[in-house]
Design a protein around this motif. Structure first.
Motif, PDB file in Angstrom:
ATOM      1  N   LYS A 327       0.821  -1.210   0.000  1.00  7.74           N
ATOM      2  CA  LYS A 327       0.000   0.000   0.000  1.00  7.74           C
ATOM      3  C   LYS A 327       0.854   1.259   0.000  1.00  7.74           C
ATOM      4  O   LYS A 327       0.344   2.361  -0.238  1.00  7.74           O
ATOM      5  CB  LYS A 327      -0.950  -0.022   1.197  1.00  7.74           C
ATOM      6  N   SER A 328       2.170   1.110   0.242  1.00  8.00           N
ATOM      7  CA  SER A 328       3.076   2.254   0.167  1.00  8.00           C
ATOM      8  C   SER A 328       3.087   2.867  -1.227  1.00  8.00           C
ATOM      9  O   SER A 328       3.423   4.047  -1.402  1.00  8.00           O
ATOM     10  CB  SER A 328       4.504   1.828   0.523  1.00  8.00           C
ATOM     11  N   LEU A 329       2.710   2.068  -2.240  1.00  7.83           N
ATOM     12  CA  LEU A 329       2.692   2.549  -3.617  1.00  7.83           C
ATOM     13  C   LEU A 329       1.496   3.457  -3.898  1.00  7.83           C
ATOM     14  O   LEU A 329       1.392   4.047  -4.980  1.00  7.83           O
ATOM     15  CB  LEU A 329       2.693   1.365  -4.583  1.00  7.83           C
ATOM     16  N   LYS A 330       0.582   3.541  -2.932  1.00  7.77           N
ATOM     17  CA  LYS A 330      -0.584   4.433  -3.010  1.00  7.77           C
ATOM     18  C   LYS A 330      -1.479   4.134  -4.214  1.00  7.77           C
ATOM     19  O   LYS A 330      -2.066   5.034  -4.821  1.00  7.77           O
ATOM     20  CB  LYS A 330      -0.150   5.907  -3.026  1.00  7.77           C
ATOM     21  N   LYS A 331      -1.553   2.848  -4.561  1.00  6.09           N
ATOM     22  CA  LYS A 331      -2.464   2.395  -5.607  1.00  6.09           C
ATOM     23  C   LYS A 331      -3.451   1.402  -4.997  1.00  6.09           C
ATOM     24  O   LYS A 331      -3.141   0.733  -4.014  1.00  6.09           O
ATOM     25  CB  LYS A 331      -1.699   1.679  -6.731  1.00  6.09           C
ATOM     26  N   PRO A 332      -4.652   1.278  -5.571  1.00  2.88           N
ATOM     27  CA  PRO A 332      -5.565   0.242  -5.102  1.00  2.88           C
ATOM     28  C   PRO A 332      -4.912  -1.138  -5.237  1.00  2.88           C
ATOM     29  O   PRO A 332      -4.201  -1.404  -6.208  1.00  2.88           O
ATOM     30  CB  PRO A 332      -6.771   0.370  -6.035  1.00  2.88           C
ATOM     31  N   ILE A 333      -5.163  -2.006  -4.256  1.00  2.02           N
ATOM     32  CA  ILE A 333      -4.593  -3.348  -4.247  1.00  2.02           C
ATOM     33  C   ILE A 333      -5.699  -4.373  -4.461  1.00  2.02           C
ATOM     34  O   ILE A 333      -6.747  -4.327  -3.803  1.00  2.02           O
ATOM     35  CB  ILE A 333      -3.877  -3.645  -2.912  1.00  2.02           C
TER      36      ILE A 333
END
Length: 404
Positions: A327-333
């Motif tokens: 979630k550090s990538l700040k994209k929906p998972i």
């Protein structure tokens, strides 16, 4: 009496105590340690960062030989609250050397970048990512690993879609190409014969349904979007057909970018990772940049770490236990775990038909870790698990008066 308070209840407890409202945000910056990892930092910069974090009241773990310069670069584990990181960024902004300004910029982006909260299809249909969504699997294939998911005709597809919608599916994922381990792909013509009529029929029957198409072929993706599909779910991360990026970009469609090692035919032939999370994260960084360079809207990229796609048993478990790091990538998972073999192995080498309870356990964990979408075969059961957990999570965030 002393009581350790659950982190998510701190705001509620501050309200109960009667803390001044203007002070709550200040306290929240100090409430929990956020461990961050920096990669390949030059040793002089590492020494400076460690000293500055110590001075601010935080800490930093570096290679044991950084202090005497016997290593040129080191990864760094930072330990600090939001308050510590704000202080560090302020310090680094005045240090135009050893790459410290770049590190400051990366930290600033990490803390300031907002996650995607809404997906909008080319047709204007929307799904909101304010809780964990259920993506129901509809396989128009004769050979998917779970026989109960196979649909042999358009009529069966429509019936399955109707059932899933009634049970609360937020997204329907239609696929005409099995990607189970060891599978051989059918040709594009056969995939099109399976998928496009199914999309047309579901769209006609359920105009408001949010439809995803499970394909890695640009031609299929284009025809699917033209016929009413809302999103493309690409298990290859455009490794098998990079033209799919042009299709997604032109249509302005949401795009699931998955990590895979190898191809479905050979991906489970002795896959190996030194550090599975770092490898997947590096893969995503590169793929996201390429996709954006090709015109894909960065706000429409969803990341799937690819459970079971070129992963060992222990890799799947580690990915799931470290979902929060992705979630550090700040994209929906998105997580696709439903009835997969690692569940069967964990529960005693049981068949896909007996893996529902294991699937539900992972679903619960995904919800608690903030996963945005789960891709599953059994909509009703998974939706009920999520509904129960959402009730508990809402209690955590409600005000003291609302909780009484």
């Amino acid at each position: 009496m002393i009581l350790e308070i659950t982190q998510k209840y701190l705001r509620k407890e501050m309200n109960r105590i009667g803390v001044h409202p203007d002070s709550i945000q200040i306290f929240e910056k100090k409430q929990n340690i956020i461990p961050l990892k920096l990669f390949g930092v030059p040793f002089p910069a590492a020494n400076i960062i460690k000293q500055e974090m110590l001075a601010l009241g935080g800490d930093a773990a570096v290679h044991k030989n950084v202090i005497d310069g016997k290593v040129e670069r080191t990864d760094i584990l930072l330990f600090g609250t939001k308050k510590h990181y704000e202080g560090l960024m302020e310090k680094l902004s005045k240090m135009p050397f050893f790459g410290l300004l770049e590190i400051k910029k990366d930290l600033e982006e990490f803390f300031n970048k907002k996650r995607t909260e809404l997906l909008i299809s080319p047709w204007g249909r929307k799904v909101y990512l304010n809780n964990t969504l259920v993506m129901g699997i509809i396989n128009v294939t004769p050979d998917s690993f779970y026989p109960e998911s196979r649909r042999k005709s358009v009529e069966e597809v429509v019936a399955a879609a109707e059932k899933m919608i009634e049970e609360g599916a937020d997204i329907l994922d239609i696929g005409g190409l099995s990607t189970r381990p060891g599978s051989e792909p059918v040709d594009e013509e056969e995939e099109q014969k399976r998928v496009i009529p199914a999309i047309k029929a579901v769209r006609e029957s359920f105009p408001r349904a949010f439809l995803s198409v499970d394909t890695y072929r640009a031609g299929i993706a284009q025809k699917a979007l033209e016929n009413g599909a809302d999103m493309i779910n690409d298990i290859s991360g455009f490794s098998f057909d990079e033209r799919i990026l042009e299709v997604v970009a032109e249509a302005k469609a949401p795009y699931v970018l998955m990590h895979i090692k190898g191809t479905p035919k050979d991906m489970q032939q002795n896959p190996f990772y030194e550090d599975v999370i770092n490898e997947i994260t590096g893969y995503f960084y590169e793929k996201i940049q390429t996709a954006v360079d090709k015109g894909v809207d960065p706000e429409k990229i969803i990341l799937d770490p690819g459970i079971g796609f070129g992963k060992r048993y222990e890799d799947n478990l580690e990915i799931l236990s470290r979902i929060r790091e992705l979630k550090s990538l700040k994209k929906p998972i998105l997580i696709g775990h439903s009835r997969k073999s690692f569940i069967g192995k964990t529960l005693g080498d049981i068949s896909p038909e007996d893996r529902l309870e294991g699937t539900l356990a992972i679903t619960a964990m995904c919800s608690l870790c903030g996963v945005d979408i789960i891709r599953v075969h059994d909509v009703k059961e998974n939706k009920r698990v999520l509904k129960m957990l959402e009730a508990v999570k809402c209690q955590m965030y409600s005000s003291p008066l609302e909780a009484m």
